[in-house]
Design a protein around this motif. Structure first.
Motif, short mmCIF file in Angstrom:
data_model
loop_
_atom_site.label_atom_id
_atom_site.label_comp_id
_atom_site.label_asym_id
_atom_site.label_seq_id
_atom_site.Cartn_x
_atom_site.Cartn_y
_atom_site.Cartn_z
N ILE A 16 47.50 47.02 42.56
CA ILE A 16 47.22 47.88 41.40
C ILE A 16 46.20 47.13 40.47
O ILE A 16 45.05 47.91 40.03
N GLU A 17 46.64 45.90 40.47
CA GLU A 17 45.48 45.39 39.49
C GLU A 17 44.08 45.32 39.89
O GLU A 17 43.10 45.31 39.12
N ARG A 18 43.82 45.06 41.21
CA ARG A 18 42.39 44.95 41.68
C ARG A 18 41.77 46.53 41.60
O ARG A 18 40.74 46.67 41.11
N LEU A 19 42.75 47.24 41.96
CA LEU A 19 42.13 48.84 41.99
C LEU A 19 41.81 49.09 40.78
O LEU A 19 40.82 50.05 40.68
N TRP A 20 42.47 48.70 39.71
CA TRP A 20 41.94 49.21 38.33
C TRP A 20 41.54 47.77 37.42
O TRP A 20 41.74 47.42 36.41
N GLY A 21 40.31 47.34 38.35
CA GLY A 21 39.94 45.77 38.11
C GLY A 21 39.20 45.96 36.78
O GLY A 21 38.96 44.76 35.98
N ASP A 22 38.63 47.11 36.21
CA ASP A 22 37.84 47.28 35.00
C ASP A 22 38.54 47.44 33.93
O ASP A 22 38.26 47.34 32.71
N ALA A 23 39.93 47.52 34.02
CA ALA A 23 40.83 47.61 33.15
C ALA A 23 41.14 46.42 32.30
O ALA A 23 41.08 45.56 32.88
N ASP A 24 41.07 46.45 30.91
CA ASP A 24 41.71 45.00 30.08
C ASP A 24 43.10 44.87 30.55
O ASP A 24 43.83 45.83 30.65
N ARG A 25 43.16 43.68 30.73
CA ARG A 25 44.69 43.13 31.42
C ARG A 25 45.24 42.29 30.55
O ARG A 25 44.63 41.30 29.79
N ALA A 26 46.64 42.36 30.12
CA ALA A 26 47.33 41.28 29.51
C ALA A 26 48.64 41.11 30.32
O ALA A 26 49.40 41.94 30.77
N ASP A 27 48.83 39.65 30.41
CA ASP A 27 50.02 39.16 31.30
C ASP A 27 50.86 38.92 30.37
O ASP A 27 50.50 38.12 29.32
N VAL A 28 52.17 39.25 30.53
CA VAL A 28 53.28 38.80 29.69
C VAL A 28 53.49 37.37 30.21
O VAL A 28 54.11 37.54 31.52
N PRO A 29 53.88 36.58 29.42
CA PRO A 29 54.37 35.21 29.70
C PRO A 29 55.74 35.39 30.44
O PRO A 29 56.42 36.11 30.24
N ASP A 30 56.21 34.45 31.31
CA ASP A 30 57.49 34.13 31.78
C ASP A 30 58.34 34.02 30.46
O ASP A 30 57.72 33.39 29.51
N ASP A 31 59.46 34.64 30.41
CA ASP A 31 60.37 34.59 29.47
C ASP A 31 59.78 35.03 28.17
O ASP A 31 60.22 34.92 27.05
N GLY A 32 58.58 35.94 28.26
CA GLY A 32 58.31 36.70 27.01
C GLY A 32 58.50 38.05 26.82
O GLY A 32 59.27 38.79 27.82
N ASP A 33 58.02 38.72 26.01
CA ASP A 33 58.20 40.27 25.82
C ASP A 33 57.17 40.83 25.18
O ASP A 33 56.00 40.21 25.10
#
Length: 155
Positions: free
Chosen positions: A120-137
């Motif tokens: 899905i990340e590739r399909l919506w590649g134009d979207a701004d993306r935020a990765d949540v860190p491991d053990d994050g919230d």
């Protein structure tokens, strides 16, 4: 087929406006996924590229049991904190790709195989993306914090 003047059938779900802003539902979904130990949690901001939803929240579960726990955790947490239930939900039987549609926010809980396959990340590649860190919230997602601050007048 219904015409514009024909009311929908009583069995058809009614699309209703969410009671809470999309960024708030997104933050609650992220927190619930993190609590159930989902991996690779990602927020996609679709507001400038799609009208179907404001945000996608993606996460991965390591087993059927965990995928069910993540999906149920999201639904329970959002209902308890926001008073909202999904407008639509799919995949709760097969537990390979569960979709929880909250109108402005669509939550996707994948098995590792289905996430890699559909990408899905590739399909919506134009979207701004935020990765949540491991053990994050959600507090680790700057976009959500900025939207929350702006809404409360603290921007």
């Amino acid at each position: 087929m219904a015409t514009p003047n024909t009311p929908p059938s009583p069995d058809a779900p009614t699309r209703r406006p969410p009671q809470n802003p999309g960024y708030a539902l997104t933050a609650h979904a992220v927190d619930a996924m993190a609590e159930k130990k989902a991996t690779d949690i990602v927020v996609l901001d679709l507001r400038s590229i799609a009208a179907m939803a404001d945000f996608f929240v993606l996460g991965t579960g390591g087993s059927d049991v965990q995928i069910r726990a993540i999906a149920n955790g999201v639904m329970d947490h959002i209902e308890e904190t926001c008073g909202e239930r999904p407008w639509q939900r799919e995949g709760t039987e097969a537990l390979e790709w569960v979709v929880l549609d909250y109108v402005d926010v669509v939550v996707h809980v994948f098995s590792e195989e289905k996430r890699a396959h559909y990408n899905i990340e590739r399909l919506w590649g134009d979207a701004d993306r935020a990765d949540v860190p491991d053990d994050g919230d959600a507090s680790d997602v700057e976009l959500l914090q900025a939207l929350s601050a702006a809404a409360s007048g603290n921007a």
